[in-house]
Design a protein around this motif. Structure first.
Motif, PDB file in Angstrom:
ATOM      1  N   ASN A  20       0.814  -1.217   0.000  1.00  0.00           N
ATOM      2  CA  ASN A  20       0.000   0.000   0.000  1.00  0.00           C
ATOM      3  C   ASN A  20       0.850   1.270   0.000  1.00  0.00           C
ATOM      4  N   ILE A  21       1.989   1.234   0.697  1.00  0.00           N
ATOM      5  CA  ILE A  21       2.832   2.417   0.854  1.00  0.00           C
ATOM      6  C   ILE A  21       4.296   1.985   0.801  1.00  0.00           C
ATOM      7  N   ARG A  22       5.178   2.962   0.789  1.00  0.00           N
ATOM      8  CA  ARG A  22       6.613   2.675   0.883  1.00  0.00           C
ATOM      9  C   ARG A  22       7.292   3.819   1.627  1.00  0.00           C
ATOM     10  N   GLY A  23       8.195   3.476   2.501  1.00  0.00           N
ATOM     11  CA  GLY A  23       9.035   4.469   3.155  1.00  0.00           C
ATOM     12  C   GLY A  23       8.387   5.309   4.226  1.00  0.00           C
ATOM     13  N   VAL A  24       7.088   5.198   4.464  1.00  0.00           N
ATOM     14  CA  VAL A  24       6.399   6.046   5.446  1.00  0.00           C
ATOM     15  C   VAL A  24       6.936   5.725   6.844  1.00  0.00           C
ATOM     16  N   GLY A  25       7.469   6.740   7.520  1.00  0.00           N
ATOM     17  CA  GLY A  25       7.978   6.543   8.872  1.00  0.00           C
ATOM     18  C   GLY A  25       9.304   5.827   8.936  1.00  0.00           C
ATOM     19  N   GLY A  26       9.925   5.554   7.779  1.00  0.00           N
ATOM     20  CA  GLY A  26      11.198   4.857   7.759  1.00  0.00           C
ATOM     21  C   GLY A  26      12.363   5.828   7.834  1.00  0.00           C
ATOM     22  N   PRO A  27      13.596   5.289   7.742  1.00  0.00           N
ATOM     23  CA  PRO A  27      13.946   3.910   7.406  1.00  0.00           C
ATOM     24  C   PRO A  27      14.008   3.008   8.645  1.00  0.00           C
ATOM     25  N   LEU A  28      14.259   1.719   8.380  1.00  0.00           N
ATOM     26  CA  LEU A  28      14.481   0.753   9.453  1.00  0.00           C
ATOM     27  C   LEU A  28      15.978   0.504   9.603  1.00  0.00           C
ATOM     28  N   SER A  29      16.456   0.579  10.804  1.00  0.00           N
ATOM     29  CA  SER A  29      17.870   0.281  11.030  1.00  0.00           C
ATOM     30  C   SER A  29      18.094  -1.227  11.014  1.00  0.00           C
ATOM     31  N   GLN A  30      19.336  -1.628  10.790  1.00  0.00           N
ATOM     32  CA  GLN A  30      19.659  -3.053  10.841  1.00  0.00           C
ATOM     33  C   GLN A  30      19.414  -3.592  12.249  1.00  0.00           C
ATOM     34  N   TYR A  31      19.642  -2.745  13.255  1.00  0.00           N
ATOM     35  CA  TYR A  31      19.388  -3.150  14.640  1.00  0.00           C
ATOM     36  C   TYR A  31      17.931  -3.530  14.821  1.00  0.00           C
ATOM     37  N   PHE A  32      17.020  -2.711  14.269  1.00  0.00           N
ATOM     38  CA  PHE A  32      15.592  -3.008  14.412  1.00  0.00           C
ATOM     39  C   PHE A  32      15.243  -4.301  13.684  1.00  0.00           C
ATOM     40  N   LYS A  33      15.742  -4.461  12.469  1.00  0.00           N
ATOM     41  CA  LYS A  33      15.451  -5.681  11.709  1.00  0.00           C
ATOM     42  C   LYS A  33      15.935  -6.920  12.448  1.00  0.00           C
ATOM     43  N   ASP A  34      17.143  -6.858  12.960  1.00  0.00           N
ATOM     44  CA  ASP A  34      17.699  -8.022  13.665  1.00  0.00           C
ATOM     45  C   ASP A  34      16.944  -8.290  14.966  1.00  0.00           C
ATOM     46  N   ARG A  35      16.576  -7.206  15.655  1.00  0.00           N
ATOM     47  CA  ARG A  35      15.829  -7.364  16.903  1.00  0.00           C
ATOM     48  C   ARG A  35      14.500  -8.055  16.656  1.00  0.00           C
ATOM     49  N   MET A  36      13.777  -7.599  15.622  1.00  0.00           N
ATOM     50  CA  MET A  36      12.471  -8.177  15.349  1.00  0.00           C
ATOM     51  C   MET A  36      12.593  -9.624  14.885  1.00  0.00           C
ATOM     52  N   ALA A  37      13.623  -9.937  14.109  1.00  0.00           N
ATOM     53  CA  ALA A  37      13.822 -11.316  13.654  1.00  0.00           C
ATOM     54  C   ALA A  37      14.149 -12.232  14.834  1.00  0.00           C
ATOM     55  N   THR A  38      14.972 -11.757  15.742  1.00  0.00           N
ATOM     56  CA  THR A  38      15.303 -12.555  16.935  1.00  0.00           C
ATOM     57  C   THR A  38      14.066 -12.779  17.783  1.00  0.00           C
ATOM     58  N   LEU A  39      13.283 -11.735  17.966  1.00  0.00           N
ATOM     59  CA  LEU A  39      12.066 -11.849  18.756  1.00  0.00           C
ATOM     60  C   LEU A  39      11.087 -12.818  18.106  1.00  0.00           C
ATOM     61  N   GLN A  40      10.959 -12.734  16.787  1.00  0.00           N
ATOM     62  CA  GLN A  40      10.053 -13.649  16.103  1.00  0.00           C
ATOM     63  C   GLN A  40      10.533 -15.097  16.228  1.00  0.00           C
ATOM     64  N   SER A  41      11.816 -15.318  16.177  1.00  0.00           N
ATOM     65  CA  SER A  41      12.332 -16.676  16.354  1.00  0.00           C
ATOM     66  C   SER A  41      11.928 -17.233  17.715  1.00  0.00           C
ATOM     67  N   GLN A  42      11.989 -16.393  18.744  1.00  0.00           N
ATOM     68  CA  GLN A  42      11.579 -16.834  20.079  1.00  0.00           C
ATOM     69  C   GLN A  42      10.087 -17.158  20.119  1.00  0.00           C
ATOM     70  N   VAL A  43       9.282 -16.293  19.489  1.00  0.00           N
ATOM     71  CA  VAL A  43       7.832 -16.494  19.479  1.00  0.00           C
ATOM     72  C   VAL A  43       7.480 -17.781  18.746  1.00  0.00           C
TER      73      VAL A  43
END
Length: 767
Positions: free
Chosen positions: A213-236
């Motif tokens: 629907n959109i692109r770039g709104v409220g971005g960018p995403l840092s690598q720290y955020f991407k890695d944090r969310m991926a780690t959290l999802q792995s735990q979930v």
């Protein structure tokens, strides 16, 4: 590893589809969707869930997992006062559901989003029961829930939430995080870091970037955020699977960065249509035609990495046309597009099932019956699993005769944007779920809840999930009575009556209109707002009175009662604000300046009282929402960006107010510093115009509100409290005395109206 482009032709795609095992018995086909963990692992995971909830009493329960039992089955036995409560179950999830059934129905306890009531009897009751759910799947999540609720969550929040999911018997959910994988793929393809940054939206808007629907709104995403969310999802994912739940992983739906066209100028890209008036720099990512060989190449590579990282439960979700129209209204194009998307899943997992949100079919004239049928029948039965996303209001299984043979899950959407406000269609849920199962040739395989945001109207979600385990409708009056008793830990005639009044008012909606978010004081001010309710306002005020009558009895023993009283008081005052607004507009139409001034003062005073009330409850604080976003940042710059995400989503929803007030919240802090200043400015402009014998220029005033209130609020960094202040009970009583019996009667003398109208006409040069 260099990203390789597999030049796969449509002929090969067709071969892949021919190789798919087409089993006409979809129920039998879906039987391959089974937990990945052993019975022993699920047993220990379920015991841990119980231990976290009641650590001092957990030793009184034992669990055995038996895969030989029918799916989603539990048996509970306690023969004597000396022995433990024994739970035999088909999975860890079923064991936790059985435990909560016993806790709720035999021990009169309660577990919810808002807190728990866990006063167990000294001697646990005797019991002998067995239950098998009529639902093959009990589903939870909307693709929007990530940004409206989950984006800033910590592991501690998820740990608690996974336990809640288990208690409610949820067997299937989403694992939507994927940005770390896409970053790897895009870099290998040749995109620059800047091009990737321009594509990814910020945490509060990421769900809609994933859908194209959109692109770039409220971005960018840092690598720290991407890695944090991926780690959290792995735990979930790990914890859900330990309990025997199934996790749906993301697949490629075709939405890619605009910069990809630089690398593949001959590929079949189409800019996505403009969504909600977003500008060129934030809208219209590219859609890669699923029939293009590049689609298969990218989709297969992405799915391989997803499976490599998380394993596979054989269910993958993809929504290519969520609030986006396909480029062609052609049945053959629909079939080929579906086959192209599914082939990329199937190439990685030959048992793949495509989980599809059916939202794109709801109230969308594009989807004629022939297009819909060609889409849903393009792959064999059992290879789609459709979420009928808003079955309680707009069931698509009726129109499609059970989705042309594809299995579907009956879902209650209920909420848009995570807005507050007491509402629901309780009777619809109670009646329609059993009825949908009993339809001729029904392909219903489960029940789900799919709210865009959570944290409100908990009673609706507790009930919908209970109905996933029920074969028949329940006695609604008795259910409400039991709910109140369990939630507060004891019976009270006043509060029981109060909940019945809510059952017959706010939770009794049966229409087709959108009922979430229709709250006057939370909307951008104007002279043409149309507040409406579907229930008798007096029932809410009587419920408020009954809750206050019960407060001396329940206030000291139940924090849940205090939360609900604040919520109910908020609802009643919200209704009062609607009344004041309507009277004020009538006075404005009749040019009664004194009455407008009086109503405006009353309206602003009411908002300050609502602010004071909400400040007393921890779950109605803006500060908690803002702090949660700031906490996930790794730098000061990122901290400010994510706070702006949090502020913008619940106000302007877009830098230029593209979806203003859609995800509004009735929280302390936003009342005082956003809603109230907007209305104060509006009233000042209105009264000035009236005194000058003019009418208010709505466009000019809204521009002033945007520049002077809305934008500054989204950019501000003011710190708000994260702990409540004040006595909820005492303040609610004060506000009841002040507002409950208010009668709004403004008499406008006819001759005075005529004189004012003539003065206006003379000033405007009219005869």
């Amino acid at each position: 590893m260099r990203f390789s482009i597999i030049l796969t032709t449509l002929i090969i795609l067709s071969v892949n589809l021919v190789q798919i095992n087409c089993n006409g018995d979809f129920g039998g086909f879906l039987d391959h969707i089974v937990p990945r963990t052993t019975a022993q692992e699920q047993k220990y995971a379920a015991l841990e869930v119980i231990s976290r909830l009641i650590p001092q009493r957990s030793h009184e329960f034992s669990i055995e997992i038996d895969f030989g039992l029918p799916k989603n089955t539990y048996r509970i036995v306690k023969r004597s006062h000396e022995e433990n409560v024994q739970i035999f179950a088909s999975s860890g999830i079923a064991a936790c559901r059985g435990f909560y059934h016993y806790l709720k129905d035999y021990c009169e306890c309660h577990v919810s989003w808002n807190g728990d009531q866990l006063v167990l009897p000294d001697s646990l009751p005797l019991v002998r029961l067995m239950r098998t759910s009529p639902s093959r799947f009990v589903y939870y999540q909307n693709v929007c829930t990530f940004s409206y609720s989950f984006a800033p969550w910590t592991w501690l929040q998820w740990r608690r939430h996974i336990d809640w999911m288990a208690f409610n018997g949820i067997t299937l959910s989403l694992a939507p995080v994927q940005e770390d994988i896409w970053t790897e793929i895009y870099r290998e393809m040749g995109l620059t870091d800047q091009e990737i940054d321009d594509h990814f939206a910020g945490p509060a808007f990421l769900a809609w970037q994933r859908m194209g629907n959109i692109r770039g709104v409220g971005g960018p995403l840092s690598q720290y955020f991407k890695d944090r969310m991926a780690t959290l999802q792995s735990q979930v994912v790990y914890e859900l699977r330990r309990l025997g739940a199934i996790v749906a992983l993301p697949a490629f739906a075709g939405h890619v960065p605009v910069s990809l066209q630089r690398l593949f100028p001959k590929a079949s890209f189409t800019p996505v249509e403009r969504w909600n008036r977003f500008g060129d720099d934030e809208c219209c990512p590219l859609f890669l035609d699923p029939t293009d060989p590049l689609f298969f190449s990218i989709g297969k590579a992405f799915t391989e990495r997803v499976v490599q990282k998380y394993g596979s439960d054989h269910i993958f979700f993809a929504d290519p046309f969520n609030e986006i129209q396909p480029t062609e209204a052609n049945p053959d194009y629909m079939r080929r597009s579906v086959q192209g998307i599914f082939s990329a899943m199937h190439a990685v997992d030959d048992k793949a099932v495509w989980l599809l949100q059916g939202w794109m079919f709801v109230k969308n004239p594009f989807w004629s019956d022939d297009l819909l049928e060609s889409f849903l029948t393009a792959i064999p039965k059992g290879r789609f699993l459709v979420l009928d996303l808003q079955s309680e209001q707009h069931p698509q299984y009726v129109r499609t005769n059970s989705f042309y043979g594809q299995p579907f899950i009956w879902c209650m959407l209920h909420n848009f944007g995570g807005t507050l406000g007491m509402h629901g269609s309780f009777n619809n849920v109670n009646v329609m779920i059993p009825s949908a199962r009993e339809r001729v040739n029904s392909t219903m395989v489960g029940v789900g809840i799919t709210p865009e945001g959570i944290g409100h109207n908990y009673i609706m979600y507790e009930f919908a999930l209970e109905m996933a385990w029920n074969y028949e409708s329940v006695d609604e009056e008795a259910w409400f009575e039991s709910y109140a008793k369990n939630r507060y830990g004891e019976s009270d005639d006043y509060v029981t009556e109060g909940w019945q009044q809510l059952r017959n008012s706010v939770y009794a909606f049966k229409g087709l209109d959108k009922i979430s978010g229709k709250y006057t004081y939370c909307r951008r001010p104007g002279v043409k707002l149309s507040p409406w309710i579907w229930y008798e306002r007096v029932l809410v005020e009587k419920a408020w009175e009954n809750f206050l009558n019960a407060s001396d009895h329940l206030s000291s023993s139940s924090h849940l009662f205090q939360h609900d009283l604040v919520d109910l008081t908020r609802q009643a005052l919200q209704n009062r604000a609607d009344e004041i607004y309507l009277v004020l507009i009538q006075a404005y139409i009749h040019q009664e300046t004194v009455a407008v001034e009086r109503m405006a003062e009353m309206f602003l005073d009411l908002l300050m009282d609502i602010e004071k009330l909400l400040r007393t409850s921890e779950q109605f604080l803006l500060g908690s929402w803002l702090d949660s976003f700031k906490t996930i940042a790794s730098t000061a710059t990122e901290r400010h960006l994510y706070e702006m995400n949090a502020r913008n989503q619940i106000t302007l929803w877009g830098s230029n107010g593209e979806i203003v007030d859609y995800a509004t919240k009735q929280w302390s802090g936003i009342i005082e510093d956003f809603f109230l200043p907007r209305w104060r400015l509006f009233f000042e402009e209105m009264i000035t115009a009236m005194k000058d014998n003019n009418t208010i220029d709505n466009d000019v005033v809204q521009e002033k509100i945007f520049n002077k209130v809305e934008v500054p609020f989204t950019l501000d960094t003011k710190i708000y409290p994260v702990t409540p202040e004040g006595d909820s009970i005492a303040i609610s009583k004060q506000l009841y005395d002040k507002w409950a019996d208010l009668r709004l009667n403004v008499d406008v003398p006819k001759e005075k109206v005529k004189r004012q109208r003539r003065r206006r006409q003379r000033k405007n040069g009219k005869n």
